[in-house]
Design a protein around this motif. Structure first.
Motif, short mmCIF file in Angstrom:
data_model
loop_
_atom_site.label_atom_id
_atom_site.label_comp_id
_atom_site.label_asym_id
_atom_site.label_seq_id
_atom_site.Cartn_x
_atom_site.Cartn_y
_atom_site.Cartn_z
N VAL A 1 0.80 -1.23 0.10
CA VAL A 1 -0.04 0.03 -0.10
C VAL A 1 0.82 1.19 -0.15
O VAL A 1 2.08 1.38 0.46
N GLY A 2 0.29 2.29 -0.83
CA GLY A 2 1.05 3.60 -0.72
C GLY A 2 0.21 4.49 -0.64
O GLY A 2 -1.35 4.43 -0.82
N LEU A 3 0.52 6.02 -0.73
CA LEU A 3 -0.53 6.75 -0.46
C LEU A 3 -0.17 7.87 -1.99
O LEU A 3 0.85 8.17 -2.15
N VAL A 4 -1.27 8.42 -2.53
CA VAL A 4 -1.13 9.12 -3.63
C VAL A 4 -0.61 10.41 -3.08
O VAL A 4 -1.24 11.10 -2.18
N ALA A 5 0.38 10.90 -3.93
CA ALA A 5 1.29 12.17 -3.33
C ALA A 5 0.49 13.15 -4.19
O ALA A 5 -0.01 14.35 -3.76
N TRP A 6 0.41 12.88 -5.52
CA TRP A 6 -0.24 13.89 -6.57
C TRP A 6 -0.66 12.85 -7.62
O TRP A 6 -0.19 11.74 -7.78
N PRO A 7 -1.63 13.22 -8.62
CA PRO A 7 -1.93 12.31 -9.57
C PRO A 7 -0.79 11.75 -10.30
O PRO A 7 0.06 12.48 -10.68
N GLY A 8 -0.79 10.34 -10.54
CA GLY A 8 0.23 9.76 -11.04
C GLY A 8 1.54 9.31 -10.36
O GLY A 8 2.58 8.35 -10.67
N HIS A 9 1.79 9.70 -9.07
CA HIS A 9 2.61 9.36 -8.16
C HIS A 9 2.18 8.97 -6.75
O HIS A 9 1.37 9.52 -6.33
N HIS A 10 3.01 8.07 -6.15
CA HIS A 10 2.77 7.50 -4.94
C HIS A 10 3.91 7.76 -4.07
O HIS A 10 5.10 7.47 -4.22
N LEU A 11 3.42 7.77 -2.63
CA LEU A 11 4.59 8.03 -1.45
C LEU A 11 4.31 6.41 -1.06
O LEU A 11 3.36 6.03 -0.76
N HIS A 12 5.61 5.85 -0.74
CA HIS A 12 5.44 4.42 -0.09
C HIS A 12 6.91 4.02 0.44
O HIS A 12 7.97 4.79 0.16
N VAL A 13 6.87 2.89 1.06
CA VAL A 13 8.16 2.45 1.43
C VAL A 13 7.98 0.86 1.53
O VAL A 13 7.21 0.37 1.42
N MET A 14 9.03 0.19 1.31
CA MET A 14 9.15 -1.31 1.16
C MET A 14 10.58 -1.91 1.42
O MET A 14 11.50 -0.87 1.60
N THR A 15 10.59 -2.92 1.41
CA THR A 15 11.98 -3.61 1.76
C THR A 15 13.06 -3.09 1.15
O THR A 15 12.92 -3.04 -0.31
N GLY A 16 14.08 -2.70 1.51
CA GLY A 16 15.54 -2.41 0.80
C GLY A 16 15.09 -0.96 0.46
O GLY A 16 16.55 -0.50 -0.35
N ILE A 17 14.12 -0.11 0.68
CA ILE A 17 14.31 1.05 0.27
C ILE A 17 13.92 1.92 1.34
O ILE A 17 12.78 1.52 2.41
N THR A 18 14.15 3.50 1.35
CA THR A 18 13.41 4.33 2.25
C THR A 18 12.39 4.79 1.57
O THR A 18 11.94 4.84 0.40
N SER A 19 11.46 5.56 2.37
CA SER A 19 10.10 6.01 1.75
C SER A 19 10.45 7.05 0.84
O SER A 19 11.41 7.89 0.96
N ARG A 20 9.98 6.90 -0.29
CA ARG A 20 9.95 7.81 -1.49
C ARG A 20 8.88 8.10 -2.29
O ARG A 20 7.87 7.16 -2.24
#
Length: 141
Positions: free
Chosen positions: A99-118
């Protein structure tokens, strides 16, 4: 991708490390990040599933999001109508497992194994075709 400025709400949530079942800025799971943002940006408290291992957390989240609208206030919206703070549910195989969050249309904020939130585009690889549903909380928008 448009650059994130200090004025955009998402800027405060970049760079958080992934931590299975994490619920803080020191480390968060994908659901933990959603929960943090909803609490701090919108004043909406979501269940924590504290202490749940990742697989159990995903099962709980999936069950809650599929639940009775009276008990869990989410409504599905078309992907092309996604707005900031909408939940983006991604399917790997048979299950909605990210699951992630829409930051603006077409792009999402998320975090997952191996990466920091982006912030990443959800209409391009590797996310294109993995979006399962977009959900909007009834108290948002």
């Amino acid at each position: 991708m448009k650059p994130v400025t200090d004025r955009h709400w998402s800027a405060a949530w970049l760079g958080i490390p992934y931590l299975e079942a994490g619920l803080t800025r020191a480390g968060a799971s994908c659901w933990g990040l959603v929960r943090l943002v909803y609490d701090h940006e919108l004043g909406i408290t979501l269940p924590s599933y504290a202490g749940a291992p990742c697989e159990a957390e995903r099962a709980e989240i999936a069950g809650a999001l599929a639940g009775d609208a009276a008990a869990w206030p989410w409504r599905e919206v078309p992907v092309d109508r996604a707005e900031p703070f909408d939940l983006m549910l991604f399917r790997y195989g048979l299950t909605e497992s990210h699951v992630g969050l829409v930051a603006w249309p077409g792009h999402h904020l998320h975090v997952m194994t191996g990466i920091t939130s982006r912030i990443e585009a959800y209409r391009r690889a590797p996310w294109d075709g993995l979006v399962s549903r977009v959900l909007r909380h009834v108290n948002v928008g």
